[in-house]
Design an enzyme around this catalytic site. Structure first.
Site, PDB file in Angstrom:
ATOM      1  N   ARG A 140       0.886  -1.176   0.000  1.00  0.00           N
ATOM      2  CA  ARG A 140       0.000   0.000   0.000  1.00  0.00           C
ATOM      3  C   ARG A 140       0.919   1.220   0.000  1.00  0.00           C
ATOM      4  O   ARG A 140       1.545   1.526   1.019  1.00  0.00           O
ATOM      5  CB  ARG A 140      -0.899  -0.026   1.240  1.00  0.00           C
ATOM      6  CG  ARG A 140      -1.960   1.082   1.296  1.00  0.00           C
ATOM      7  CD  ARG A 140      -2.851   0.827   2.493  1.00  0.00           C
ATOM      8  NE  ARG A 140      -3.787   1.887   2.778  1.00  0.00           N
ATOM      9  CZ  ARG A 140      -5.026   1.956   2.289  1.00  0.00           C
ATOM     10  NH1 ARG A 140      -5.451   1.017   1.471  1.00  0.00           N
ATOM     11  NH2 ARG A 140      -5.820   2.955   2.622  1.00  0.00           N
ATOM     12  N   HIS A 167      -6.583   1.143  -7.248  1.00  0.00           N
ATOM     13  CA  HIS A 167      -6.961   0.407  -6.037  1.00  0.00           C
ATOM     14  C   HIS A 167      -7.737  -0.836  -6.475  1.00  0.00           C
ATOM     15  O   HIS A 167      -8.951  -0.939  -6.290  1.00  0.00           O
ATOM     16  CB  HIS A 167      -7.830   1.299  -5.145  1.00  0.00           C
ATOM     17  CG  HIS A 167      -7.927   0.834  -3.724  1.00  0.00           C
ATOM     18  ND1 HIS A 167      -7.413  -0.372  -3.280  1.00  0.00           N
ATOM     19  CD2 HIS A 167      -8.493   1.415  -2.627  1.00  0.00           C
ATOM     20  CE1 HIS A 167      -7.656  -0.506  -1.992  1.00  0.00           C
ATOM     21  NE2 HIS A 167      -8.314   0.560  -1.572  1.00  0.00           N
ATOM     22  N   GLN A 170     -10.147  -2.926  -4.072  1.00  0.00           N
ATOM     23  CA  GLN A 170     -11.392  -2.216  -3.766  1.00  0.00           C
ATOM     24  C   GLN A 170     -12.408  -2.403  -4.879  1.00  0.00           C
ATOM     25  O   GLN A 170     -13.579  -2.716  -4.630  1.00  0.00           O
ATOM     26  CB  GLN A 170     -11.098  -0.727  -3.582  1.00  0.00           C
ATOM     27  CG  GLN A 170     -12.329   0.122  -3.275  1.00  0.00           C
ATOM     28  CD  GLN A 170     -12.869  -0.111  -1.890  1.00  0.00           C
ATOM     29  OE1 GLN A 170     -12.149   0.032  -0.905  1.00  0.00           O
ATOM     30  NE2 GLN A 170     -14.139  -0.452  -1.794  1.00  0.00           N
ATOM     31  N   ASP A 262     -16.249   9.123  -3.848  1.00  0.00           N
ATOM     32  CA  ASP A 262     -15.078   8.980  -2.984  1.00  0.00           C
ATOM     33  C   ASP A 262     -14.748  10.365  -2.453  1.00  0.00           C
ATOM     34  O   ASP A 262     -15.323  11.374  -2.884  1.00  0.00           O
ATOM     35  CB  ASP A 262     -13.910   8.389  -3.785  1.00  0.00           C
ATOM     36  CG  ASP A 262     -12.716   7.990  -2.916  1.00  0.00           C
ATOM     37  OD1 ASP A 262     -12.853   7.983  -1.671  1.00  0.00           O
ATOM     38  OD2 ASP A 262     -11.649   7.699  -3.473  1.00  0.00           O
ATOM     39  N   CYS A 302     -16.083   3.908  -0.986  1.00  0.00           N
ATOM     40  CA  CYS A 302     -15.012   3.010  -0.552  1.00  0.00           C
ATOM     41  C   CYS A 302     -14.631   3.205   0.913  1.00  0.00           C
ATOM     42  O   CYS A 302     -13.984   2.342   1.497  1.00  0.00           O
ATOM     43  CB  CYS A 302     -13.785   3.182  -1.449  1.00  0.00           C
ATOM     44  SG  CYS A 302     -13.211   4.884  -1.594  1.00  0.00           S
ATOM     45  N   ARG A 330     -14.729  -6.746   1.069  1.00  0.00           N
ATOM     46  CA  ARG A 330     -13.292  -6.634   0.833  1.00  0.00           C
ATOM     47  C   ARG A 330     -12.592  -7.931   1.225  1.00  0.00           C
ATOM     48  O   ARG A 330     -11.692  -8.407   0.521  1.00  0.00           O
ATOM     49  CB  ARG A 330     -12.710  -5.461   1.645  1.00  0.00           C
ATOM     50  CG  ARG A 330     -13.078  -4.071   1.159  1.00  0.00           C
ATOM     51  CD  ARG A 330     -12.444  -3.743  -0.182  1.00  0.00           C
ATOM     52  NE  ARG A 330     -10.995  -3.846  -0.138  1.00  0.00           N
ATOM     53  CZ  ARG A 330     -10.189  -2.901   0.332  1.00  0.00           C
ATOM     54  NH1 ARG A 330     -10.681  -1.763   0.800  1.00  0.00           N
ATOM     55  NH2 ARG A 330      -8.878  -3.064   0.299  1.00  0.00           N
TER      56      ARG A 330
END
Length: 363
Positions: A140, A167, A170, A262, A302, A330
């Site tokens: 990450r 991502h 996600q 987002d 998200c 997830r």
């Protein structure tokens, strides 16, 4: 605020079914086996690393591990996963840790928030050390180049758990959630409102691979990257999906089955928060905007959300919101990814409903 369409796949304004194409997905045990074999040992740096069939296999496996967890409890026995995170995390870290633990493996976490990867030791040297001890690496990071360089240097699979470009984990979880709700993403009208950021990039690519019609509404100067737009359109031409970019959020949301947003300011861009706030104010997802979507439309985010900034409390906590379903999924989606990359995948024939037809696009 203009409503001009910037880019779209005009060839596919109708559903794939109307073009004589069968529903997308894995149609046989052989196709699933071939896809899983191709993915074993591979990296997942970008959604575009997956073919349409490989994405379908990952999705099917995600349904299987959620619906039949007992069949995978020892699938990754003695496998070791290391996570190097330069950014803070709640969902990503806990779902990866819980995911591999419930598959029989083990997770080790290395906090890199105070020391970016490659600063203390070169990325190639890190990769050559880690590959001797670990089965898989989850990164990450801020820079996407960090992930691609680590993947290029390492003999074990590398997973992008968020970078400044994408991502992917996600997006896979989000479309898995949409499949649970609607049966199929093929023909679904999916709308993203807000910054054309890393999450948006992966959502566009995933929508294209699953044959969805993806609309993105963003302010001028904040559209997704051209390289992602072009790649998504290229994929959509294979699947019967489409990609449409506009500046008008009402136009994008009208008739949508799912509305996604987002934060306006992603990690790494905090210094732009004051400048961005007034630019993104017209893109807030509120009850008035959601009223333009389908009556059964869902709201997605998200997380973490900045309440009453990019989305109001009334929408985030309302009956159309499925944000916590996304968060739960997830773990299931990432378990599927881990199983695929580590060779632990298997097909369970009743893992999801069969014969679901593509949804017809409303205009």
């Amino acid at each position: 605020m203009g409503s001009k369409t910037v880019m779209m796949n005009a060839k596919t304004s109708e559903t794939a079914e109307e073009h004589g194409k069968p529903p997308l997905g894995i149609q046989s045990d052989t196709a699933f086996s071939e896809a899983s074999k191709r993915l074993t040992g591979r990296d997942l740096c970008s959604i575009s690393d997956l073919t349409v069939q490989e994405m379908a296999a990952v999705m099917e496996l995600a349904h299987a591990v959620k619906n039949h967890p007992e069949d995978f409890r020892h699938a990754l026995d003695a496998r070791q996963m290391v996570m190097f995170f330069e950014k803070a995390s709640l969902r990503t870290r806990l779902t990866f840790e819980a995911g591999i633990n419930t598959l029989g493996g083990n997770a080790l976490f290395v906090d890199q928030t105070q020391s970016p990867l490659g600063e203390r030791e070169s990325l190639p040297d890190m990769a050559h050390n880690v590959e001797r001890w670990m089965s898989i690496m989850v990164l990450r990071t801020y820079s996407h180049d960090t992930i691609t360089e680590m993947a290029a240097c390492s003999r074990i699979p590398v997973i992008n758990a968020l970078s400044d470009l994408e991502h992917p984990c996600q997006a896979i979880a989000d479309f898995f959630t949409l499949e649970e709700r609607f049966g199929s993403a093929q023909g679904l009208h999916f709308t993203y409102v807000g910054d054309g950021n890393n999450v948006c990039h992966s959502l566009m690519l995933t929508a294209a691979q699953l044959g969805a019609h993806c609309s993105v509404a963003s302010p001028k100067g904040f559209a997704p990257k051209l390289e992602i737009i072009h790649k998504a359109i290229e994929i959509a031409e294979q699947t019967g999906g489409s990609i449409t970019l506009v500046h008008d959020p009402i136009k994008a949301v009208t008739g949508a089955d799912a509305v996604y947003t987002d934060v306006c300011t992603s990690m790494g861009f905090e210094h732009e928060a004051t400048k961005r706030a007034p630019i993104f104010k017209p893109y807030q997802v509120n009850e008035a905007l959601m009223a333009h979507a389908q009556p059964d439309a869902v709201f997605m985010h998200c997380l973490p959300a900045h309440r009453n900034a990019e989305v109001t409390d009334a929408v985030l906590d309302g009956p159309q919101s499925i944000v916590f379903d996304q968060a739960e999924n997830r773990m299931h989606a990432q378990k599927a990814i881990l199983l695929m990359l580590l060779g632990g995948a298997k097909r369970i024939s009743n893992s999801r409903s069969r014969g679901v037809q593509p949804r017809k696009r409303t205009t």
